[in-house]
Design an enzyme around this catalytic site. Structure first.
Site, short mmCIF file in Angstrom:
data_model
loop_
_atom_site.label_atom_id
_atom_site.label_comp_id
_atom_site.label_asym_id
_atom_site.label_seq_id
_atom_site.Cartn_x
_atom_site.Cartn_y
_atom_site.Cartn_z
N GLY A 144 51.68 72.11 -0.40
CA GLY A 144 53.07 71.66 -0.46
C GLY A 144 53.41 70.69 0.66
CB ALA A 145 52.23 70.33 4.14
N GLY A 201 82.14 74.75 25.17
CA GLY A 201 82.98 75.35 24.13
C GLY A 201 83.13 74.44 22.93
N GLY A 202 84.36 74.37 22.41
CA GLY A 202 84.62 73.55 21.24
C GLY A 202 84.32 72.09 21.43
#
Length: 517
Positions: A407-408, A172-173
């Site tokens: 772009g890589a 959980g949290g």
């Protein structure tokens, strides 16, 4: 005048009760699972006799639901400071034998005070998580306690290194505090980390699953990427923690623990010349190259089992601590996909925050093509790599091994992204796209007109490479610092690294940049 005997007896009794934790029966049950207790984990982490505990005598702050009759030594958490590798390290270790290690108001207060101490003194922070979650009897006070811990995780971020060990339940949290830290280490058998368990998922969605599928170490390390290291047991988790700390500075104002007395060797390593396949399309494993370049072949790989087409981790080069980012052509040809981009960007930003120089080894054909990648936001995720490298002001040295396309090529720290030096092997290909595809576009008419089109096409591929993609073409335009023999990689990178260690780069004043999250 001597201290009264009864005072010493009471001190002895109080300490004995605190050290006993949840009692012999609960400790034995914990050991039966193959798990260490909270104090045993700290004994394994810290050098003998160096641990100074804080808050040993703290008790819980709940007087409802029968809690007033319960004794919770230390309120279920051990906090303090000890020595690791001769340096002070602060931390907490939750005690599952005491009330399931559940977090209440004073449990949280102990943790927060130790985090504040780490911030004030510039100490790395290690959190050993083994807790049943929020203490229900304390209601909103427990939730408030978690919020205060989360807030401090963010305050410590980029100030001191934060390492979380998941040695038991983290549900959980409670999972968000480790998620806000720099590195997560999870034990394989006794640990779990999740937001909603199988029962909740089935009730909400009708889907049946298992704890291993959603919260086990394998799922967190390979699928979600929440966990950076998987440990076989508690002792192994602490061993990883110590090794990790050996590469990290204590805080953002310190330099990493370089061993600068080591001699820089300019000798060639001919064995590296044999690590590249003769066929340019042959499969290349980047790990043997890493092993030849860095000291003693040691490479502490981070996120080893997640997004494996990109490798990141720590090494030393002639004693200098470095962060290594390298494509792995064995996996997806070394392409950058959504997860690899996130993995790389996060690691780059950590190294930049803690003054760790970056060495990038490149063999990348591009970003991974595909409908799932496009719809999943590869543009946004890939931009994180561009942002991280561009924002980094630490020394940045790049070595292009083979492919560096499109772009890589930029996303793997080209000169345009602020690299201080970019070296290339003669096998490097630097271009908008691969030679085969580019030849089809540029020389379509010549290929179609040729009687023997395959022979003509091979000739044109070579012409394209020489004219547009060779490392010498890039070097002629100042985009490559030098083209080097592979055998000289270690020597060249080491000398370039030492030359940049005193680098100081300032940027325009602003609150912070806006990375495309």
């Amino acid at each position: 005048m001597a201290i009264k005997k009864e005072l010493l007896e009471r001190l002895k009794k109080q300490r004995s009760e605190a050290l006993a934790g949840g009692g012999e029966a609960r400790i034995e049950k914990h050991h039966a699972k193959g798990a260490m207790t909270a104090r045993e984990r700290f004994e394994e982490l810290f050098e003998p006799g160096t641990f100074l505990e804080s808050g040993m005598h703290v008790q819980h702050n709940c007087h409802d639901f029968g809690m007033e009759k319960k004794s919770l030594p230390g309120d279920g958490v051990v906090t303090g400071v000890g020595q690791v590798g001769g340096r002070a390290v602060a931390g907490f270790s939750q005690d599952f034998t005491v009330g399931g290690g559940a977090l209440g108001q004073r449990h949280s207060k102990k943790i927060c005070e130790m985090m504040d101490y780490a911030a004030d003194c510039g100490l790395p922070f290690v959190a050993i998580n083994d807790s049943g979650g929020a203490r229900i009897q304390e209601g909103v006070d427990s939730l408030s306690g978690y919020g205060q811990v989360f807030y401090r995780n963010v305050q410590l971020s980029g100030l001191v290194p934060q390492i979380a060990i998941i040695a038991g339940s983290c549900a959980g949290g409670a999972a968000y505090s480790p998620a806000l830290m720099d590195f997560l280490i999870m034990t394989r058998d006794n640990a779990s980390m999740f937001i909603c368990g199988p029962a909740v998922i089935k009730a909400a969605t009708g889907v049946e699953t298992t704890m291993e599928e959603i919260g086990g170490a394998a799922a967190n390390a390979t699928i979600s990427g929440n966990v950076h290291f998987v440990a076989e047991n508690d002792a192994h988790a602490i061993e990883i923690t110590k090794e990790l700390l050996s590469y990290l500075p204590s805080n953002n104002l310190d330099n990493p623990p370089h061993h600068l007395s080591e001699h820089i060797s300019m000798e060639a390593d001919p064995a590296v010349n044999n690590l590249i396949p003769e066929d340019a399309k042959g499969m290349l494993d980047m790990l043997p190259i890493i092993s030849r370049i860095f000291d003693d072949g040691k490479f502490l790989q981070v996120h080893e089992h997640f997004a494996t087409s990109l490798m990141v981790g720590f090494a030393r080069l002639d004693g200098v601590v470095v962060g290594v980012i390298a494509n792995q052509p064995k996996v997806k040809a070394g392409t950058l996909d959504i997860d690899a981009s996130d993995k790389g960007a996060r690691f780059i930003r950590f190294c930049n925050a803690f003054n760790i120089p970056l060495i990038t080894l490149v063999d990348v054909p591009g970003f991974l093509p595909g409908v799932h990648q496009e719809q999943g936001g590869i543009i946004r995720h890939g931009a994180k790599m561009l942002f991280a490298y561009s924002a980094a002001t630490v020394p940045k040295i790049t070595l292009i091994i083979r492919k560096a396309y499109g772009g890589a090529y930029l996303a793997m720290c080209s000169r345009d992204m602020g690299a201080d030096a970019v070296y290339a092997w003669p096998t490097a290909e630097i271009a908008v796209m691969g030679a085969d595809g580019a030849t089809n576009v540029l020389y379509r008419r010549e290929i179609q007109a040729a009687e023997n089109s395959e022979e003509k096409r091979a000739e044109l591929v070579k012409e394209y490479h020489d004219r547009f993609a060779s490392p010498y073409m890039a070097a002629s335009r100042g985009m490559i610092t030098d083209v080097i023999e592979p055998a000289m990689s270690r020597a060249t990178l080491s000398l370039a690294l030492r030359n940049t260690l005193q680098k100081s780069e300032t940027r325009p004043p602003k609150k912070h940049g806006l990375i495309p999250l």
